[in-house]
Write an enzyme that holds these catalytic residues in place. Structure first.
Site, PDB file in Angstrom:
ATOM      1  N   LYS A   1       0.637  -1.232  -0.014  1.00 31.24           N
ATOM      2  CA  LYS A   1       0.016   0.067  -0.062  1.00 31.24           C
ATOM      3  C   LYS A   1       0.841   1.125   0.018  1.00 31.24           C
ATOM      4  CE  LYS A   1      -4.502  -2.093   1.501  1.00 31.24           C
ATOM      5  NZ  LYS A   1      -5.613  -2.057   2.321  1.00 31.24           N
TER       6      LYS A   1
ATOM      7  N   ARG B   1      -3.426 -10.083   5.337  1.00 37.33           N
ATOM      8  CA  ARG B   1      -3.700 -10.208   3.909  1.00 37.33           C
ATOM      9  C   ARG B   1      -2.699  -9.494   3.056  1.00 37.33           C
ATOM     10  NH1 ARG B   1      -6.225  -6.835  -0.120  1.00 37.33           N
ATOM     11  NH2 ARG B   1      -7.802  -7.982  -1.125  1.00 37.33           N
TER      12      ARG B   1
HETATM   13  N1  HH2 Z   1      -7.421  -4.023   1.011  1.00 37.77           N
HETATM   14  C1  HH2 Z   1      -7.723  -4.280  -0.524  1.00 37.77           C
HETATM   15  C2  HH2 Z   1      -8.941  -4.917  -0.603  1.00 37.77           C
HETATM   16  N2  HH2 Z   1      -9.459  -5.533   0.232  1.00 37.77           N
HETATM   17  N3  HH2 Z   1      -9.964  -6.219   2.586  1.00 37.77           N
HETATM   18  C3  HH2 Z   1      -9.619  -6.018   3.809  1.00 37.77           C
HETATM   19  N4  HH2 Z   1     -10.275  -6.676   4.648  1.00 37.77           N
HETATM   20  N5  HH2 Z   1      -8.567  -5.378   4.165  1.00 37.77           N
HETATM   21  C4  HH2 Z   1      -7.844  -4.563   3.479  1.00 37.77           C
HETATM   22  O1  HH2 Z   1      -6.740  -3.815   3.957  1.00 37.77           O
HETATM   23  C5  HH2 Z   1      -8.226  -4.735   1.874  1.00 37.77           C
HETATM   24  C6  HH2 Z   1      -9.206  -5.630   1.427  1.00 37.77           C
HETATM   25  C7  HH2 Z   1      -7.140  -3.429  -1.244  1.00 37.77           C
HETATM   26  O2  HH2 Z   1      -5.798  -3.958  -1.640  1.00 37.77           O
HETATM   27  P1  HH2 Z   1      -6.123  -4.973  -3.160  1.00 37.77           P
HETATM   28  O3  HH2 Z   1      -6.990  -6.220  -3.222  1.00 37.77           O
HETATM   29  O4  HH2 Z   1      -4.520  -5.464  -3.409  1.00 37.77           O
HETATM   30  O5  HH2 Z   1      -6.251  -3.973  -4.383  1.00 37.77           O
HETATM   31  P2  HH2 Z   1      -7.519  -3.680  -5.040  1.00 37.77           P
HETATM   32  O6  HH2 Z   1      -8.662  -3.060  -4.343  1.00 37.77           O
HETATM   33  O7  HH2 Z   1      -7.079  -2.617  -6.214  1.00 37.77           O
HETATM   34  O8  HH2 Z   1      -7.902  -4.987  -6.220  1.00 37.77           O
END
Ligand code: HH2
Length: 272
Positions: free
Chosen positions: A214, A252
């Site tokens: 992030k 995660r």
């Molecule tokens: N962060 C993201 C997505 N889902 N769920 C939880 N519970 N906690 C988090 O911090 C979280 C999440 C964002 O990251 P990522 O899936 O890598 O990216 P994107 O939302 O662009 O798909």
């Protein structure tokens, strides 16, 4: 069913079946590639694979339910059949419900159960649910996030939503909470939440944390010239060590191998 491991955090591998996720968008858009990536992360030691079909990065375009279902359901079915524990990362009750029917065992909701019908779906299934905090929506959240006391306000929101879903009939031990790092927060808000993780752990709800790659890590370590995504690994592992020592129950992550090693090392020290 999914039981959290005892003595170390569970490792949740991120699998975005999207074109536009901030770090792995497009890589697993093809179902075969997504299934292979999920199996690989399981073999590397992930306890749970978090499958999502809609990016939540700041400013991301919303995805209609039919398209989200088209992306995630074949992947969830194939992974579940092969014994992989899957969580569904969605804000929509319709997608959560279909994912549970296809074999998912956990619901991960970045809207913290604010969407229509989500509370009823998780209460009916009695599945573990991760309630995450986000100020605003992905379209608006980074425009001018404001809190008087970020730890107190985020914690109060999570406890309120936990109480609502428990009132709807979900057993309390199935509720996880997540402060939502990067979701409607400045760098300073994110750091304050991490500094105050103990206050979330003290609620006795299992705490999930997502910091992998992030932007606040890029900003803390790079300053005026934020570190690029591929150079944020060490920063994330530092946060994971901090989180594990505080008692966080789920991490995660994108980088499963490195996280498994970090977690095992801390576990070995803690048990000596
Ligand atoms: N962060 C993201 C997505 N889902 N769920 C939880 N519970 N906690 C988090 O911090 C979280 C999440 C964002 O990251 P990522 O899936 O890598 O990216 P994107 O939302 O662009 O798909």
């Amino acid at each position: 069913m999914f039981d959290l491991p005892v003595g170390r955090p569970a490792i949740m591998g991120i699998l975005n079946v999207t074109e536009d996720s901030f770090s792995d968008g497009g890589r697993h858009f093809d179902p075969e590639a997504a299934i292979a990536a999920g199996l690989r992360m399981r073999d590397e030691g992930a306890d749970l694979i978090d499958v999502g079909g809609e990016s939540t990065r700041p400013g991301a375009d919303p995805v209609p339910a039919a398209e989200e279902l088209r992306r995630v359901i074949p992947v969830i079915s194939a992974l579940s059949v092969q014994g992989v524990k899957v969580s569904i990362d969605t804000m929509k009750a319709e997608v959560a419900s279909a994912a549970l029917a296809a074999g998912a065992v956990v619901v991960n909701d970045v809207m913290g159960l604010r969407g229509p019908g989500m509370i009823e779906v998780v209460a009916a299934h009695q599945c573990p649910v991760c309630i995450m905090h986000m100020q605003g929506s992905p379209q608006t959240m980074q425009s001018a996030p404001h809190y008087d006391d970020v730890v107190r306000e985020v914690r109060a929101f999570l406890l309120r939503q936990a109480a609502v879903v428990e009132e709807a009939g979900l057993q309390a031990e199935r509720v996880w909470i997540d402060p939502g790092i990067g979701f409607g927060k400045t760098v300073e808000h994110n750091l304050k939440l991490l500094n105050g993780l103990g206050k979330f752990v003290a609620t006795s709800y299992p705490v999930l944390l997502g910091v992998s790659r992030k932007s606040f890590i890029g900003r803390v370590l790079g300053g005026e010239e934020p570190l690029p995504i591929e150079e944020r690994g060490e920063g994330a592992h530092a946060v994971h060590v901090w989180a594990q020592i505080q008692g966080v129950r789920v991490l995660r992550v994108h980088d499963v191998v490195a996280t498994v090693r970090t977690v095992r090392m801390i576990e070995a020290i803690a048990q000596a």
